[in-house]
Enzyme design. Sequence first.
Site, PDB file in Angstrom:
ATOM      1  N   GLY A  74      20.522  41.642  34.179  1.00  0.00           N
ATOM      2  CA  GLY A  74      21.112  40.343  33.415  1.00  0.00           C
ATOM      3  C   GLY A  74      20.857  39.443  34.409  1.00  0.00           C
ATOM      4  CE  LYS A 128      29.476  30.521  42.382  1.00  0.00           C
ATOM      5  NZ  LYS A 128      30.131  31.186  40.957  1.00  0.00           N
ATOM      6  CE  LYS A 167      50.388  45.570  44.522  1.00  0.00           C
ATOM      7  NZ  LYS A 167      50.252  46.164  43.204  1.00  0.00           N
ATOM      8  CB  CYS A 212      38.389  31.357  38.614  1.00  0.00           C
ATOM      9  SG  CYS A 212      37.846  30.012  39.574  1.00  0.00           S
ATOM     10  CG  HIS A 242      17.591   4.685  49.976  1.00  0.00           C
ATOM     11  ND1 HIS A 242      16.835   5.724  49.313  1.00  0.00           N
ATOM     12  CD2 HIS A 242      16.906   4.254  50.966  1.00  0.00           C
ATOM     13  CE1 HIS A 242      15.560   5.700  50.139  1.00  0.00           C
ATOM     14  NE2 HIS A 242      15.730   5.010  51.259  1.00  0.00           N
TER      15      HIS A 242
HETATM   16  C1  LIG Z   1      31.524  36.799  39.405  1.00  0.00           C
HETATM   17  C2  LIG Z   1      31.903  35.654  38.594  1.00  0.00           C
HETATM   18  C3  LIG Z   1      31.358  34.508  39.017  1.00  0.00           C
HETATM   19  C4  LIG Z   1      32.088  33.286  38.313  1.00  0.00           C
HETATM   20  N1  LIG Z   1      31.789  32.045  38.599  1.00  0.00           N
HETATM   21  C5  LIG Z   1      32.153  31.015  37.936  1.00  0.00           C
HETATM   22  C6  LIG Z   1      31.890  29.734  38.397  1.00  0.00           C
HETATM   23  O1  LIG Z   1      31.278  29.448  39.345  1.00  0.00           O
HETATM   24  N2  LIG Z   1      32.428  28.468  37.852  1.00  0.00           N
HETATM   25  C7  LIG Z   1      32.867  28.582  36.374  1.00  0.00           C
HETATM   26  O2  LIG Z   1      33.413  27.688  35.843  1.00  0.00           O
HETATM   27  N3  LIG Z   1      33.210  30.165  36.187  1.00  0.00           N
HETATM   28  C8  LIG Z   1      32.948  31.038  36.650  1.00  0.00           C
HETATM   29  N4  LIG Z   1      33.332  32.377  36.234  1.00  0.00           N
HETATM   30  C9  LIG Z   1      33.921  32.348  35.096  1.00  0.00           C
HETATM   31  C10 LIG Z   1      35.634  32.314  35.254  1.00  0.00           C
HETATM   32  O3  LIG Z   1      35.866  33.088  36.320  1.00  0.00           O
HETATM   33  C11 LIG Z   1      36.316  32.646  34.140  1.00  0.00           C
HETATM   34  O4  LIG Z   1      35.842  31.929  33.100  1.00  0.00           O
HETATM   35  C12 LIG Z   1      37.959  32.090  33.994  1.00  0.00           C
HETATM   36  O5  LIG Z   1      38.310  32.816  35.172  1.00  0.00           O
HETATM   37  C13 LIG Z   1      38.642  32.539  32.874  1.00  0.00           C
HETATM   38  O6  LIG Z   1      39.919  32.137  33.163  1.00  0.00           O
HETATM   39  P1  LIG Z   1      41.244  32.712  31.919  1.00  0.00           P
HETATM   40  O7  LIG Z   1      42.243  32.086  32.508  1.00  0.00           O
HETATM   41  O8  LIG Z   1      40.733  32.597  30.833  1.00  0.00           O
HETATM   42  O9  LIG Z   1      41.311  34.323  32.457  1.00  0.00           O
HETATM   43  P2  LIG Z   1      41.281  35.070  33.760  1.00  0.00           P
HETATM   44  O10 LIG Z   1      40.937  34.353  34.988  1.00  0.00           O
HETATM   45  O11 LIG Z   1      40.501  36.362  33.577  1.00  0.00           O
HETATM   46  O12 LIG Z   1      42.795  35.417  34.055  1.00  0.00           O
HETATM   47  C14 LIG Z   1      43.496  36.174  33.240  1.00  0.00           C
HETATM   48  C15 LIG Z   1      44.572  36.796  33.809  1.00  0.00           C
HETATM   49  O13 LIG Z   1      45.371  37.396  32.899  1.00  0.00           O
HETATM   50  C16 LIG Z   1      45.897  38.442  33.454  1.00  0.00           C
HETATM   51  N5  LIG Z   1      46.301  39.509  32.608  1.00  0.00           N
HETATM   52  C17 LIG Z   1      45.410  40.298  31.487  1.00  0.00           C
HETATM   53  N6  LIG Z   1      46.302  40.851  30.621  1.00  0.00           N
HETATM   54  C18 LIG Z   1      47.681  41.098  31.099  1.00  0.00           C
HETATM   55  C19 LIG Z   1      48.927  41.312  30.649  1.00  0.00           C
HETATM   56  N7  LIG Z   1      48.928  42.175  29.452  1.00  0.00           N
HETATM   57  N8  LIG Z   1      49.866  41.213  31.329  1.00  0.00           N
HETATM   58  C20 LIG Z   1      49.942  40.226  32.352  1.00  0.00           C
HETATM   59  N9  LIG Z   1      48.633  39.771  33.037  1.00  0.00           N
HETATM   60  C21 LIG Z   1      47.690  39.829  32.155  1.00  0.00           C
HETATM   61  C22 LIG Z   1      44.761  39.084  34.279  1.00  0.00           C
HETATM   62  O14 LIG Z   1      45.332  40.065  35.404  1.00  0.00           O
HETATM   63  C23 LIG Z   1      44.230  37.970  34.938  1.00  0.00           C
HETATM   64  O15 LIG Z   1      44.839  37.465  36.159  1.00  0.00           O
HETATM   65  C24 LIG Z   1      32.983  33.228  37.065  1.00  0.00           C
HETATM   66  C25 LIG Z   1      33.167  34.894  36.594  1.00  0.00           C
HETATM   67  C26 LIG Z   1      32.854  35.920  37.183  1.00  0.00           C
HETATM   68  C27 LIG Z   1      33.028  37.232  36.947  1.00  0.00           C
END
Ligand SMILES: Cc1cc2nc3c(=O)[nH]c(=O)nc-3n(C[C@H](O)[C@H](O)[C@H](O)COP(=O)(O)OP(=O)(O)OC[C@H]3O[C@@H](n4cnc5c(N)ncnc54)[C@H](O)[C@@H]3O)c2cc1C
Length: 474
Positions: free
Chosen positions: A182, A52, A37, A43, A453
Site C-alpha cells: 500500500g 513524524k 493507559k 494520533c 524573499h
Molecule cells: C501511522 C499513522 C500515521 C498517521 N499520520 C497522520 C498525520 O500525519 N496527520 C493526520 O492528520 N493524521 C494522521 N493519521 C490519522 C490520525 O491518527 C487519525 O485520523 C486520528 O487519530 C483519528 O482520531 P479519532 O479521535 O477519530 O480516533 P483515534 O485517535 O483512533 O482514538 C480513538 C480512541 O478511542 C479509544 N477507544 C476505542 N474503543 C473504546 C471503548 N470501547 N472504550 C474506551 N475507549 C475506546 C481508543 O483506545 C482510542 O484511544 C495517522 C494514522 C496512522 C495510523
Amino acid sequence: MASDFDVVVIGAGTGGYVAAIRASQLGLKVAVVEKQKALGGTCLIWGCIPTKALLEHAHALKVVQNVKEWGVTIAEGAVGIDMNQVQARKDKVVGGLTKGVEFLFKKNKIEWIKGTATINGRGRVEVVDGDVQSLTASKEIVIATGSAPRSVPGVEIDRKRIITSDEAIGLREVPRSLIVLGSGAVGVEFASIFRRFGSQVTILELLPRIVPAEDEAVSAELQKSFRKQGITVHTGAKVTRASASTGGVEVEAQLSDGKVEKLNADYLLVATGRGPVTTGLGVEGLGLSLDRGYVAVDHLFRTGVPGFSAIGDVISLGSGHAPHPQLAHVSSAEGVVAAERIAGRDVKPINYGHVPACTYCDPEIGSVGLTEREAQEQGFDVRVGTFPFFVLGRAKMAGEGEGFVKIVAERKYDQVLGVHMIGPRATELVAEATLALRLECTVEELIRTIHAHPTFSEAVGEAAHATHGAAIHV
Ligand SMILES: Cc1cc2nc3c(=O)[nH]c(=O)nc-3n(C[C@H](O)[C@H](O)[C@H](O)COP(=O)(O)OP(=O)(O)OC[C@H]3O[C@@H](n4cnc5c(N)ncnc54)[C@H](O)[C@@H]3O)c2cc1C
C-alpha cells in the site's frame, strides 16, 4: 468520582479529547472514557506523532550523511543509527504530548474515566476496568472510538513479521529488507523512514500509481524520487498471499505484466487502510445506522438517534459524499463542531473540499482542493501553473530542490480550485493554499500577495504567476 455528566465522550483521540475540551469550555460537565493507559489516541500514541518523530530521525541521518557538502567534518567512521536511542527519543516526544492532554483535562475539569466503554442505551454508559462503573450523560454520548489497521484477503497480520504501523513504529532493529503493501500516506512515510535508515524497501501498490489520492503529477514526482533513493516501486501489483516464518516473510504478488512473483523480506508492513472500531461498544442495539461498520452521521455529526453523536475515524458521511478523510485535524474539527452543537451554539458544517492533506515522506507532499483531473471531471475550464523548487534561492541554499508547487484554477472567475505541492516544507506551505481556498481566492490575489524573499513560500506566489503564464523566475 462523579458518574453523572452532561456529555460522555467515548475515546480520547484527537476527535474525542478536542470535543471534550470544547464542550467543557462551553460550560458542560464532561467525562471521557479511554481504554488505553494514555490519552491522545491513534494520533499521539501510534500515528501522526511517533511516525513524524521517526521521520525527523531519518532527516537528521540524511543531513549527517551529506555533511561533506556542508563543509562539516566529523571523525572517521561509518554513520549509523541507534534504534534504541531513536525509540527512546520518540517515546519521550509521545509521552510529553500525552501528558499534555492529561494536563488539559485537569485544566478544563474533564473527568478521565479509565476503562472500556459499552453503551447501555440513551444516556447510559458502562465502563469496565477490573471494576464496573455506570455513567449517565444527560445530553449526549459522543462516539469517538476511531479506527484500527485492516488487511487484505490472503494477508493475515501476525504482528511479528507481517506487521502494521502499530508495530512498525516500535521496531528496535533496522530491517535488512521491508516490503510495504500500500502506498497511501502511511505506506510511503514508512518507506521513506526505513530506506533512510538503510533497509531495502519495496512498495507494492494495487493501483496504477503511488499516493493515488494525490494529483497525478505529484505521484509521478514521488515515484521518480523514490527510484533515485533506491526504493523499488511496483504499481498495478496485486498481493495474493503472504506467509511469515521466524526469520522473515514470503509475499506472492501478481505484477503489472501479469507475472506472479515471490518476494522475500524481513518484514511485510501492511498499510492498506483502517477500519472503524465499534466492536463491543454496543452500537448494534441502539438503532444507529452503520455503513460498512462506520457510524453514519449527518453534516453536524448527529447519528439520527437522539442523544448520540459520532466523530472522527469511526464515522461515515453516507453515500453521495467522498470517503470521509481519516485525519487527525479532521477529527478535531468535527469534535469542535459537535461540541458546539451539543452546547446549543449555531454551527456551520465543515467544508470537506478544503481539508489539507499532508504526507511526510521525503520529499513531503501537501495538497488541498481539487486535482487537475477532478477539476476537469467536474466540468471546469481548467488552467494550471507549476513552479519547480530547484529554481528558488532558499531551496538551493537548503540543498532541497526536488518537487514543485502546482495550482489548479478555473478560467472564468480565476478561482483557485486546488493546490498540490511536493518538495521542501510542502506540509507547512499548504496552510497558505488552504486559506486561499477557504477565502475563495483568485489566482490574481495570490499573485498580488507578496511572499517574503528568500523563502520556500515564494514557490506558491510563482506558481500563481505561472498559472497566468507569467512566472518570473523560469
Ligand atoms: C501511522 C499513522 C500515521 C498517521 N499520520 C497522520 C498525520 O500525519 N496527520 C493526520 O492528520 N493524521 C494522521 N493519521 C490519522 C490520525 O491518527 C487519525 O485520523 C486520528 O487519530 C483519528 O482520531 P479519532 O479521535 O477519530 O480516533 P483515534 O485517535 O483512533 O482514538 C480513538 C480512541 O478511542 C479509544 N477507544 C476505542 N474503543 C473504546 C471503548 N470501547 N472504550 C474506551 N475507549 C475506546 C481508543 O483506545 C482510542 O484511544 C495517522 C494514522 C496512522 C495510523
